[in-house]
Structures are given as C-alpha cells and as structure tokens.
Design a protein around this motif. Structure first.
Motif, PDB file in Angstrom:
ATOM      1  N   HIS A  11      24.251   8.671 -24.043  1.00 22.52           N
ATOM      2  CA  HIS A  11      23.114   9.499 -24.460  1.00 22.52           C
ATOM      3  C   HIS A  11      23.151   9.613 -25.982  1.00 22.52           C
ATOM      4  N   ILE A  12      22.789   8.523 -26.618  1.00 14.59           N
ATOM      5  CA  ILE A  12      22.865   8.456 -28.076  1.00 14.59           C
ATOM      6  C   ILE A  12      21.525   8.853 -28.701  1.00 14.59           C
ATOM      7  N   ARG A  13      21.576   9.312 -29.937  1.00 18.94           N
ATOM      8  CA  ARG A  13      20.365   9.607 -30.708  1.00 18.94           C
ATOM      9  C   ARG A  13      20.561   9.002 -32.095  1.00 18.94           C
ATOM     10  N   VAL A  14      20.061   7.796 -32.270  1.00 20.47           N
ATOM     11  CA  VAL A  14      20.212   7.104 -33.556  1.00 20.47           C
ATOM     12  C   VAL A  14      19.345   7.812 -34.604  1.00 20.47           C
ATOM     13  N   GLY A  15      19.989   8.255 -35.677  1.00 25.48           N
ATOM     14  CA  GLY A  15      19.276   8.975 -36.722  1.00 25.48           C
ATOM     15  C   GLY A  15      19.298  10.482 -36.557  1.00 25.48           C
ATOM     16  N   LYS A  16      19.820  10.923 -35.422  1.00 24.06           N
ATOM     17  CA  LYS A  16      19.969  12.352 -35.117  1.00 24.06           C
ATOM     18  C   LYS A  16      18.657  13.118 -35.316  1.00 24.06           C
ATOM     19  N   TYR A  17      18.759  14.445 -35.439  1.00 24.40           N
ATOM     20  CA  TYR A  17      17.549  15.270 -35.449  1.00 24.40           C
ATOM     21  C   TYR A  17      16.765  15.153 -36.752  1.00 24.40           C
ATOM     22  N   ALA A  18      17.413  14.737 -37.824  1.00 18.88           N
ATOM     23  CA  ALA A  18      16.687  14.541 -39.083  1.00 18.88           C
ATOM     24  C   ALA A  18      15.602  13.483 -38.919  1.00 18.88           C
ATOM     25  N   MET A  19      15.915  12.406 -38.187  1.00 18.39           N
ATOM     26  CA  MET A  19      14.917  11.353 -37.965  1.00 18.39           C
ATOM     27  C   MET A  19      13.909  11.780 -36.901  1.00 18.39           C
ATOM     28  N   MET A  25      12.496   1.972 -31.792  1.00 19.23           N
ATOM     29  CA  MET A  25      12.938   0.930 -32.720  1.00 19.23           C
ATOM     30  C   MET A  25      14.343   1.225 -33.256  1.00 19.23           C
ATOM     31  N   ARG A  26      14.709   2.493 -33.327  1.00 16.66           N
ATOM     32  CA  ARG A  26      16.080   2.836 -33.737  1.00 16.66           C
ATOM     33  C   ARG A  26      17.055   2.704 -32.583  1.00 16.66           C
ATOM     34  N   SER A  27      16.618   3.039 -31.383  1.00 16.97           N
ATOM     35  CA  SER A  27      17.531   3.119 -30.236  1.00 16.97           C
ATOM     36  C   SER A  27      17.938   1.756 -29.696  1.00 16.97           C
ATOM     37  N   GLU A  81      24.317  -2.405 -28.735  1.00 20.60           N
ATOM     38  CA  GLU A  81      25.668  -2.401 -29.308  1.00 20.60           C
ATOM     39  C   GLU A  81      26.678  -1.795 -28.331  1.00 20.60           C
ATOM     40  N   ILE A  82      26.329  -0.669 -27.738  1.00 20.65           N
ATOM     41  CA  ILE A  82      27.237  -0.015 -26.776  1.00 20.65           C
ATOM     42  C   ILE A  82      27.440  -0.897 -25.549  1.00 20.65           C
ATOM     43  N   LEU A  83      26.370  -1.525 -25.082  1.00 15.19           N
ATOM     44  CA  LEU A  83      26.455  -2.439 -23.944  1.00 15.19           C
ATOM     45  C   LEU A  83      27.382  -3.605 -24.265  1.00 15.19           C
ATOM     46  N   ASN A  84      27.287  -4.120 -25.477  1.00 14.10           N
ATOM     47  CA  ASN A  84      28.165  -5.213 -25.905  1.00 14.10           C
ATOM     48  C   ASN A  84      29.629  -4.785 -25.903  1.00 14.10           C
ATOM     49  N   TYR A  85      29.894  -3.574 -26.402  1.00 13.86           N
ATOM     50  CA  TYR A  85      31.268  -3.068 -26.416  1.00 13.86           C
ATOM     51  C   TYR A  85      31.809  -2.950 -24.995  1.00 13.86           C
ATOM     52  N   MET A  86      31.004  -2.409 -24.097  1.00 10.63           N
ATOM     53  CA  MET A  86      31.435  -2.245 -22.712  1.00 10.63           C
ATOM     54  C   MET A  86      31.764  -3.599 -22.092  1.00 10.63           C
ATOM     55  N   GLU A  87      30.886  -4.569 -22.313  1.00 11.87           N
ATOM     56  CA  GLU A  87      31.083  -5.874 -21.679  1.00 11.87           C
ATOM     57  C   GLU A  87      32.264  -6.625 -22.275  1.00 11.87           C
ATOM     58  N   GLU A  88      32.575  -6.344 -23.540  1.00 19.26           N
ATOM     59  CA  GLU A  88      33.729  -6.997 -24.169  1.00 19.26           C
ATOM     60  C   GLU A  88      35.042  -6.386 -23.699  1.00 19.26           C
ATOM     61  N   ASN A 143      22.716   4.853 -18.434  1.00 19.76           N
ATOM     62  CA  ASN A 143      22.034   5.121 -19.697  1.00 19.76           C
ATOM     63  C   ASN A 143      20.919   6.132 -19.519  1.00 19.76           C
ATOM     64  N   TYR A 144      21.028   7.240 -20.248  1.00 20.27           N
ATOM     65  CA  TYR A 144      19.941   8.206 -20.270  1.00 20.27           C
ATOM     66  C   TYR A 144      19.552   8.510 -21.717  1.00 20.27           C
ATOM     67  N   SER A 145      19.742   7.488 -22.591  1.00 17.22           N
ATOM     68  CA  SER A 145      19.291   7.583 -23.975  1.00 17.22           C
ATOM     69  C   SER A 145      17.784   7.386 -24.020  1.00 17.22           C
ATOM     70  N   ASN A 146      17.126   8.170 -24.847  1.00 18.77           N
ATOM     71  CA  ASN A 146      15.683   8.027 -25.033  1.00 18.77           C
ATOM     72  C   ASN A 146      15.357   7.099 -26.202  1.00 18.77           C
ATOM     73  N   PRO A 147      14.124   6.622 -26.284  1.00 20.89           N
ATOM     74  CA  PRO A 147      13.085   6.670 -25.248  1.00 20.89           C
ATOM     75  C   PRO A 147      13.384   5.620 -24.178  1.00 20.89           C
ATOM     76  N   ALA A 148      13.625   6.106 -22.962  1.00 20.11           N
ATOM     77  CA  ALA A 148      14.190   5.280 -21.897  1.00 20.11           C
ATOM     78  C   ALA A 148      13.337   4.061 -21.561  1.00 20.11           C
ATOM     79  N   ALA A 149      12.003   4.198 -21.650  1.00 20.85           N
ATOM     80  CA  ALA A 149      11.131   3.068 -21.293  1.00 20.85           C
ATOM     81  C   ALA A 149      11.347   1.887 -22.230  1.00 20.85           C
ATOM     82  N   ILE A 150      11.414   2.164 -23.530  1.00 22.33           N
ATOM     83  CA  ILE A 150      11.586   1.085 -24.515  1.00 22.33           C
ATOM     84  C   ILE A 150      12.999   0.523 -24.449  1.00 22.33           C
TER      85      ILE A 150
END
Length: 442
Positions: free
Chosen positions: A84-92, A120-122, A128-135, A144-151
């Motif tokens: 449940h990541i938020r790229v750019g946090k609440y400032a963005m 576009m940020r997410s 990246e996280i998926l790559n780490y897991m698979e490696e 994954n419940y990171s938003n925006p989930a559809a994109i």
C-alpha cells in the motif's frame, strides 16, 4: 501449522499500525513468524516502525520484526507482500487535487486528472516492488491495494502479466458492510453479491443473503432515501465530513439508474459540477488527512517511542482491512472464498473489452483466482465503462511510451474534464509538479 512471513511495502504509511494490529488479531487463522516493513523513506518509516516494534514486543514477542530500506533484506524469505504505497506522499496528493480545481475540474485522489497523475507515479513504484518480490521470493504472492488500483492493475497486466499479484480495493468492502448493516446482518460475509465495473467505477446488480433472500429491495429503500449514510457508524474509517457528504450523495447517483447500487466514486463522473462547487480549492481532502489522520497516527507513534510502552497508545486494529487476512488465508489455506478482484475481463463481462481490467467477484484459492461470469451489462454502464477504460489504458500507454499525446488524450477523455484545452492546461501543470516522479513525456 505453517507460520508465514509478511512484508508490508509502505512501512511508513499511517495505515501500517492498524494493519499490524489487524494481523495480530487474526493469528489464530493466519499465524505469522515474521513481519517486515519496507519503505524508501527511512525517516518516516522509522517513526512508525519503532512504535510498532514496541507494540509487538509487548503483545507478540514471538514474531520476528524488522524494518529496512534495503530491498534484498525486506523481500527475502517472505510469503506475502502487502503493498500500500503512496509515491510522492500527501504533498503530491495535495497537488493532484488542487491543480485540476484551479481549472474548475474535479480534484480527487483517484478520479479525474488527479487520479491519472497519481497513477503515473504509482506504476513505477508497484512494478519495482513486484520485481523485488520476484527476485528474492519468487514463490510469494503480492496483495496489492495501492491506489489508483485501476491504473496499477492495467500496468501490471501489460508489463507483468504472469506475476503472482492480486489487485484488490477496500471501498466495495466498506460499502458492503454498510449494506449488511442496513439489512440487520452481522457482516458482509452473510451476503452474496454480483458486481461489475472498473475500480472505483462499478455497480452491484444482485445481493442475496445466505438463504437466497433478495436484499436489493431493502438496500435500495435506504439508498434512495439517504445513500449510504444510514450505516456510517460501524467503522472509524471514512468518517470525516467530506466522506459523510460522499455517502449521502450516492442517493443522487442511484437515481440515475435505480436498477443497481452504485459505488460512491461515481459521483465524481456523474456530478462533477456539484463536486467542484462543493470543493475548497485552498483546502482539499489531502489537507484534511494531513491535519487529521497524519498528525494523529504520528503523534501516537512518537508518544509510544517516548514512553517506551504501547499501553493506552490509541492504536486500534484496522478491522476494516481484515479482507487482507481473508485474502491471504484464501491463498494459504485454499478456502475458495469470494472476493471482488480487479482482473482481466476475458469474457467475464461478455459485451465488454476482453483486455479491460474489470472489478468482479472471483473465487480465490491456493492457485489464484477463478472469475465468476457476470454476463452482459446494460448500455448505460457499458458506455461509461468504455470511456473510462480508454482513459486508463491511454494513461498506462503514456507511461510506457513516454507519450505526451496519449496523456493529453487520457485527460481529455475523462468524463470529469470539459475540453481538450482545459486538459492540456492541467497536463502542463501536472508535468511540472511531477517532474521528479513521471517519466519524461514528449
């Protein structure tokens, strides 16, 4: 009994303490040997992690706990990644909301231009996280419940089609709890639903109880009168004034098609003029969260660290998020439980784009999910969904190709935006605001 290792990606989130307590509340059915936090913001994560470390030592000392910014350490030897990541946090997020409002357009976290900016940020962060897991843990599952989930879901379909990732959203779960409450049921798990749509863009078409009784007439009566506001006291989440207004507005969304029960987010697409009129361009939902939940959770964390104990700390389990444990159990124990997942359509909605990432009921077990066919959908919903899925696909293509043109088209096509000129003005502002996060568009 096997015990599981879990990494929470987004360790510095205000939701993380509630997730930890929720996991501890469910150890009888989902035993845990290790909890790890991973975040790329070490300073922020350290505050949450230090408080949770104290809590775990006092309540579950047998569970190994670590927190780190090192991907190898975080993702090695894990069974589940809770993302449940938020790229750019609440400032963005604040900019996502305020830039469109400057042009008289809906400013919202996951809907309209702000949602596309967030997407576009997410995309890069989730991949990246998926790559780490698979490696480092190729047999693990990512919930994954990171938003925006559809994109995010469309991006993983395009870029990692064979990955062990389940995309899920908590909003339908919250609304189903409210509907269960309207009918005097103890839990949404006493209902069986039919649902179709895109994430934050869907409709319930059938709802029955365990005995096969049709609950739709009773729920419709409540929704026609008060939206979802008849059942807002069952959870501590979504109780701010802006959310209460959203739950009430469902009454008007429902009136557009009283044969179904709509998701709350449809108000942003069907009543964008109302939303803008009732928005404060200087103080948006992001400001509410920063002044409310953000200060509350980090204040509680700092108090625990200063006192050295979690007693009377104000932490509460995020009961609302128990679906995460339900989903993990379904995979770990092959429970064959039903969930609303965001999955490739491939005929589940027979008269809709087979490549669309749709939100529909699925049965989940140890080998993944099986879709429950929803059949053909009405023209009204189909038309809205075709427009919105095109927006989402164009956004992902813009990210993959670095295409300014496709991003302009995506914003222009959004039902929340009035013209291509307004779309271009918003896009140019968003590009400047997101220069440290988006791929370069040309």
């Amino acid at each position: 009994m096997k015990k599981f290792s879990v990494v929470i990606a987004g360790g510095g989130s205000t939701f993380t303490p509630g997730i930890v307590l929720m996991l501890l509340d469910n150890l009888d059915r989902f035993p845990i040997r290790s909890i790890k936090f991973y975040d790329n913001d070490a300073k922020r994560q350290k505050i949450v992690a230090k408080a949770c470390e104290i809590y775990l030592k006092e309540h579950a000392p047998e569970i190994e706990f670590t927190y780190t910014t090192d991907p190898q350490r975080a993702f090695s030897d894990v069974d589940f990644v809770l993302a449940h990541i938020r790229v750019g946090k609440y400032a963005m997020r604040e900019l996502d909301e305020k830039i469109p409002l400057k042009y008289g357009v809906v400013g919202q976290e996951t809907c309209g231009p702000g949602g596309l900016a967030y997407g576009m940020r997410s995309i890069g962060g989730v991949i990246e996280i998926l790559n780490y897991m698979e490696e480092y843990s190729p047999n693990a599952w990512m919930l994954n419940y990171s938003n925006p989930a559809a994109i995010v879901a469309e991006a993983t379909r395009r870029l990692r089609p064979d990955s062990k990732i389940l995309n899920i959203c908590d909003m339908p779960i919250d609304l189903e709890e409210k509907m269960a409450d309207m009918c005097g049921l103890k839990s949404r798990k006493e209902m069986q639903v039919s649902y179709y749509g895109l994430n934050h863009f869907g409709w319930w078409s059938e709802i029955y109880d365990k005995d096969g009784k049709d609950l739709m007439p009773e729920i419709k009566e409540h929704v026609a009168a008060n939206g979802f506001a008849d059942a807002i006291a069952k959870t501590d989440q979504h109780v701010d004034q802006s959310w209460l207004e959203t739950f009430q507005k469902v009454r008007d969304v429902y009136a557009v098609d009283p044969t179904t029960i709509p998701n709350t987010y449809l108000k942003y697409y069907l009543f964008p003029d109302y939303v803008v009129e009732h928005s404060n361009p200087e103080y948006t939902r992001a400001n509410e969260v920063m002044d409310g939940r953000e200060k509350q959770v980090f204040g509680a964390c700092k108090e625990i660290i200063e006192k050295g104990t979690s007693k009377e700390c104000g932490f509460e389990p995020d009961v609302h998020a128990s679906y995460i444990v339900d989903l993990a159990c379904a995979i770990a124990k092959n429970t064959q439980e039903r969930f609303l997942l965001i999955v490739p359509n491939e005929g589940a909605i027979e008269n809709f784009d087979p490549s669309a990432m749709v939100e529909i009921p699925c049965v989940v077990g140890s080998n993944g999910y099986e879709k429950i066919v929803q059949g053909a959908i009405p023209r009204f919903q189909k038309g809205l969904m075709e427009q919105q899925v095109a927006v989402e696909k164009l956004t992902v293509e813009a990210w993959i190709e670095g295409s300014y043109q496709k991003m302009w088209q995506a914003i222009t096509l959004s039902k929340t935006v009035s013209s291509a000129k307004v779309a271009k003005d918003i896009l140019d502002d968003l590009i400047e605001a997101n220069k440290d996060y988006w791929p370069k568009l040309s």
